[in-house]
Design a protein around this motif. Structure first.
Motif, PDB file in Angstrom:
ATOM      1  N   ALA A  76       0.815  -1.213   0.000  1.00  0.00           N
ATOM      2  CA  ALA A  76       0.000   0.000   0.000  1.00  0.00           C
ATOM      3  C   ALA A  76       0.850   1.265   0.000  1.00  0.00           C
ATOM      4  O   ALA A  76       0.383   2.330  -0.402  1.00  0.00           O
ATOM      5  CB  ALA A  76      -0.937   0.002   1.204  1.00  0.00           C
ATOM      6  N   ASN A  77       2.085   1.149   0.474  1.00  0.00           N
ATOM      7  CA  ASN A  77       2.966   2.319   0.553  1.00  0.00           C
ATOM      8  C   ASN A  77       4.183   2.164  -0.344  1.00  0.00           C
ATOM      9  O   ASN A  77       5.222   2.770  -0.098  1.00  0.00           O
ATOM     10  CB  ASN A  77       3.420   2.529   2.003  1.00  0.00           C
ATOM     11  CG  ASN A  77       2.276   2.873   2.923  1.00  0.00           C
ATOM     12  OD1 ASN A  77       1.748   3.973   2.900  1.00  0.00           O
ATOM     13  ND2 ASN A  77       1.866   1.913   3.741  1.00  0.00           N
ATOM     14  N   ILE A  78       4.067   1.359  -1.395  1.00  0.00           N
ATOM     15  CA  ILE A  78       5.208   1.049  -2.220  1.00  0.00           C
ATOM     16  C   ILE A  78       5.819   2.294  -2.864  1.00  0.00           C
ATOM     17  O   ILE A  78       7.011   2.326  -3.182  1.00  0.00           O
ATOM     18  CB  ILE A  78       4.818   0.017  -3.310  1.00  0.00           C
ATOM     19  CG1 ILE A  78       6.073  -0.657  -3.873  1.00  0.00           C
ATOM     20  CG2 ILE A  78       3.967   0.654  -4.386  1.00  0.00           C
ATOM     21  CD1 ILE A  78       6.805  -1.526  -2.900  1.00  0.00           C
ATOM     22  N   ALA A  79       5.012   3.331  -3.044  1.00  0.00           N
ATOM     23  CA  ALA A  79       5.540   4.565  -3.645  1.00  0.00           C
ATOM     24  C   ALA A  79       6.364   5.378  -2.650  1.00  0.00           C
ATOM     25  O   ALA A  79       7.090   6.296  -3.030  1.00  0.00           O
ATOM     26  CB  ALA A  79       4.392   5.416  -4.184  1.00  0.00           C
ATOM     27  N   ARG A 107      12.493   1.923  12.167  1.00  0.00           N
ATOM     28  CA  ARG A 107      11.136   2.231  11.725  1.00  0.00           C
ATOM     29  C   ARG A 107      10.828   1.464  10.438  1.00  0.00           C
ATOM     30  O   ARG A 107      11.707   1.229   9.606  1.00  0.00           O
ATOM     31  CB  ARG A 107      10.935   3.729  11.528  1.00  0.00           C
ATOM     32  CG  ARG A 107      11.850   4.401  10.519  1.00  0.00           C
ATOM     33  CD  ARG A 107      11.514   5.883  10.394  1.00  0.00           C
ATOM     34  NE  ARG A 107      12.446   6.572   9.484  1.00  0.00           N
ATOM     35  CZ  ARG A 107      12.329   7.853   9.152  1.00  0.00           C
ATOM     36  NH1 ARG A 107      11.340   8.584   9.637  1.00  0.00           N
ATOM     37  NH2 ARG A 107      13.204   8.409   8.333  1.00  0.00           N
ATOM     38  N   PHE A 108       9.565   1.059  10.327  1.00  0.00           N
ATOM     39  CA  PHE A 108       9.135   0.253   9.192  1.00  0.00           C
ATOM     40  C   PHE A 108       7.611   0.275   9.132  1.00  0.00           C
ATOM     41  O   PHE A 108       6.931   0.655  10.103  1.00  0.00           O
ATOM     42  CB  PHE A 108       9.630  -1.194   9.328  1.00  0.00           C
ATOM     43  CG  PHE A 108       9.333  -1.812  10.666  1.00  0.00           C
ATOM     44  CD1 PHE A 108       8.128  -2.451  10.915  1.00  0.00           C
ATOM     45  CD2 PHE A 108      10.267  -1.748  11.701  1.00  0.00           C
ATOM     46  CE1 PHE A 108       7.851  -3.010  12.155  1.00  0.00           C
ATOM     47  CE2 PHE A 108      10.002  -2.300  12.948  1.00  0.00           C
ATOM     48  CZ  PHE A 108       8.788  -2.935  13.169  1.00  0.00           C
ATOM     49  N   TYR A 109       7.076  -0.156   8.019  1.00  0.00           N
ATOM     50  CA  TYR A 109       5.627  -0.216   7.860  1.00  0.00           C
ATOM     51  C   TYR A 109       5.093  -1.581   8.287  1.00  0.00           C
ATOM     52  O   TYR A 109       5.798  -2.604   8.189  1.00  0.00           O
ATOM     53  CB  TYR A 109       5.228   0.051   6.405  1.00  0.00           C
ATOM     54  CG  TYR A 109       5.205   1.519   6.052  1.00  0.00           C
ATOM     55  CD1 TYR A 109       4.057   2.279   6.232  1.00  0.00           C
ATOM     56  CD2 TYR A 109       6.345   2.139   5.553  1.00  0.00           C
ATOM     57  CE1 TYR A 109       4.049   3.631   5.920  1.00  0.00           C
ATOM     58  CE2 TYR A 109       6.340   3.491   5.231  1.00  0.00           C
ATOM     59  CZ  TYR A 109       5.186   4.235   5.420  1.00  0.00           C
ATOM     60  OH  TYR A 109       5.175   5.570   5.116  1.00  0.00           O
ATOM     61  N   GLY A 110       3.851  -1.560   8.745  1.00  0.00           N
ATOM     62  CA  GLY A 110       3.165  -2.812   9.001  1.00  0.00           C
ATOM     63  C   GLY A 110       2.820  -3.468   7.670  1.00  0.00           C
ATOM     64  O   GLY A 110       3.061  -2.900   6.604  1.00  0.00           O
ATOM     65  N   ASP A 111       2.244  -4.660   7.755  1.00  0.00           N
ATOM     66  CA  ASP A 111       1.908  -5.367   6.522  1.00  0.00           C
ATOM     67  C   ASP A 111       0.615  -6.160   6.725  1.00  0.00           C
ATOM     68  O   ASP A 111       0.519  -6.953   7.672  1.00  0.00           O
ATOM     69  CB  ASP A 111       3.028  -6.320   6.128  1.00  0.00           C
ATOM     70  CG  ASP A 111       2.744  -7.046   4.832  1.00  0.00           C
ATOM     71  OD1 ASP A 111       2.852  -6.409   3.770  1.00  0.00           O
ATOM     72  OD2 ASP A 111       2.400  -8.231   4.901  1.00  0.00           O
ATOM     73  N   PRO A 112      -0.394  -5.936   5.878  1.00  0.00           N
ATOM     74  CA  PRO A 112      -1.673  -6.649   6.026  1.00  0.00           C
ATOM     75  C   PRO A 112      -1.522  -8.164   6.011  1.00  0.00           C
ATOM     76  O   PRO A 112      -2.375  -8.883   6.546  1.00  0.00           O
ATOM     77  CB  PRO A 112      -2.476  -6.160   4.818  1.00  0.00           C
ATOM     78  CG  PRO A 112      -1.911  -4.807   4.513  1.00  0.00           C
ATOM     79  CD  PRO A 112      -0.444  -4.943   4.787  1.00  0.00           C
ATOM     80  N   LEU A 132       1.686  -6.997  12.962  1.00  0.00           N
ATOM     81  CA  LEU A 132       1.238  -5.631  12.670  1.00  0.00           C
ATOM     82  C   LEU A 132       0.557  -5.650  11.309  1.00  0.00           C
ATOM     83  O   LEU A 132       1.149  -5.309  10.290  1.00  0.00           O
ATOM     84  CB  LEU A 132       2.428  -4.670  12.683  1.00  0.00           C
ATOM     85  CG  LEU A 132       3.190  -4.578  14.008  1.00  0.00           C
ATOM     86  CD1 LEU A 132       4.482  -3.780  13.829  1.00  0.00           C
ATOM     87  CD2 LEU A 132       2.321  -3.959  15.098  1.00  0.00           C
ATOM     88  N   LYS A 133      -0.675  -6.085  11.304  1.00  0.00           N
ATOM     89  CA  LYS A 133      -1.418  -6.237  10.047  1.00  0.00           C
ATOM     90  C   LYS A 133      -2.101  -4.933   9.669  1.00  0.00           C
ATOM     91  O   LYS A 133      -3.327  -4.827   9.652  1.00  0.00           O
ATOM     92  CB  LYS A 133      -2.441  -7.367  10.170  1.00  0.00           C
ATOM     93  CG  LYS A 133      -1.818  -8.753  10.203  1.00  0.00           C
ATOM     94  CD  LYS A 133      -2.886  -9.845  10.122  1.00  0.00           C
ATOM     95  CE  LYS A 133      -2.269 -11.221  10.011  1.00  0.00           C
ATOM     96  NZ  LYS A 133      -3.290 -12.285   9.863  1.00  0.00           N
ATOM     97  N   ASP A 134      -1.297  -3.922   9.384  1.00  0.00           N
ATOM     98  CA  ASP A 134      -1.815  -2.634   8.955  1.00  0.00           C
ATOM     99  C   ASP A 134      -0.839  -2.027   7.959  1.00  0.00           C
ATOM    100  O   ASP A 134       0.154  -2.651   7.601  1.00  0.00           O
ATOM    101  CB  ASP A 134      -2.040  -1.701  10.155  1.00  0.00           C
ATOM    102  CG  ASP A 134      -0.771  -1.486  10.972  1.00  0.00           C
ATOM    103  OD1 ASP A 134       0.334  -1.506  10.379  1.00  0.00           O
ATOM    104  OD2 ASP A 134      -0.861  -1.313  12.198  1.00  0.00           O
ATOM    105  N   SER A 135      -1.125  -0.837   7.504  1.00  0.00           N
ATOM    106  CA  SER A 135      -0.234  -0.137   6.570  1.00  0.00           C
ATOM    107  C   SER A 135       0.296   1.139   7.198  1.00  0.00           C
ATOM    108  O   SER A 135       0.574   2.117   6.505  1.00  0.00           O
ATOM    109  CB  SER A 135      -0.979   0.179   5.263  1.00  0.00           C
ATOM    110  OG  SER A 135      -1.290  -1.010   4.569  1.00  0.00           O
ATOM    111  N   ALA A 136       0.435   1.116   8.530  1.00  0.00           N
ATOM    112  CA  ALA A 136       0.920   2.284   9.262  1.00  0.00           C
ATOM    113  C   ALA A 136       2.433   2.192   9.465  1.00  0.00           C
ATOM    114  O   ALA A 136       3.025   1.118   9.399  1.00  0.00           O
ATOM    115  CB  ALA A 136       0.216   2.393  10.609  1.00  0.00           C
TER     116      ALA A 136
END
Length: 266
Positions: A76-79, A107-112, A132-136
């Motif tokens: 979701a945040n690949i850009a 720091r890193f992003y969560g992943d669904p 962390l099943k989110d895109s935060a």
């Protein structure tokens, strides 16, 4: 059969025979009890050594996992590109980690899909904990607090909360950061090969860090594991030997690992 013969065969054991029998039984009982105590002490010692080894390995695994996740970006945040990211979670702009000799933040992003996990006690409101099943964007800090190695959640402002203990009885902890400078070997002049040229934990240029070296020394919680003798030593994180007091029967163990920051591409 005569009366004399009946009396002879009904006499039973003599007092001396009974005393000899009891003495033999006591000796046998003492031998069995001694074997039992030795087995129990061996089992207790081995259990403590195994527990210490498991906790040390778990601590290294936790650090490895957080370091591996540093800079992770979900679909979701690949850009999003960390090289263009501002300062958050106490980590400087454009970077994915920051730290010193006794702590490291990432720091890193969560992943669904659940590829990212937490190492802190931040389960409130997270039904998928520790995933962390989110895109935060998330931040975590692993640090030494006295004799305890802890992991805490970082707010966007870099404030630590929800700390939990990874392992205790830590007597030495050290992190070194591997910097890779632009090579000048006549082949890749002016380019990085993403392989550390040197490791340090002061005056670090975080944009040049591509790996970390971690050292952890723990002491057993029990003081009757090893022989209490003079001349015992353990290996410190600076690769020197430290003397152990002659009255100290604890077991000391040193753990080491090197971890690459696999999500750092620039």
């Amino acid at each position: 059969m005569s009366q004399h013969q009946l009396i002879k065969y009904n006499l039973g054991f003599t007092l001396i025979e009974l005393m000899i029998g009891l003495s033999l039984a006591m000796l046998l009982t003492l031998a069995v009890a001694n074997i039992y105590l030795q087995t129990k002490n061996t089992f207790s010692t081995q259990s403590e050594v195994n527990r210490q080894a498991d906790e040390g390995k778990y601590a290294l695994f936790t650090i490895q996992r957080i370091a591996y996740q540093a800079g992770y970006i979900d679909e979701a945040n690949i850009a999003v590109y960390f090289k263009n990211m501002a300062t958050t979670h106490g980590i400087d702009a454009k970077n994915i980690i920051k730290g010193n000799a006794n702590s490291i933040s990432a720091r890193f992003y969560g992943d669904p899909l659940g590829h990212s996990i937490s190492c802190a006690a931040d389960s409130a409101g997270n039904s998928n904990f520790p995933q962390l099943k989110d895109s935060a964007l998330h931040g975590y800090k692993i640090y030494l607090d006295g004799a305890q190695l802890k992991c805490g959640k970082l707010s966007a402002a870099g404030v630590v909360s929800d700390e939990q203990v990874i392992t205790d009885n830590v007597i030495d902890f050290n992190i070194l950061y591997g910097e890779d400078k632009a090579d000048a070997d006549g082949i890749n002049i002016g380019k990085k090969d993403h392989i550390a040229d040197a490791y340090k934990n002061t005056s670090v240029n975080w944009e040049d860090v591509y790996s970390i070296k971690v050292c952890l020394v723990t002491k057993s919680s029990k003081n009757n594991i090893a022989a209490k003798t003079t001349g015992r030593t353990y290996l410190k994180c600076d690769n020197t030997q430290a003397a152990i007091d002659a009255n100290d029967g604890a077991n000391y163990r040193t753990f080491n690992t090197t971890v690459s920051l696999r999500n750092k591409y620039n």
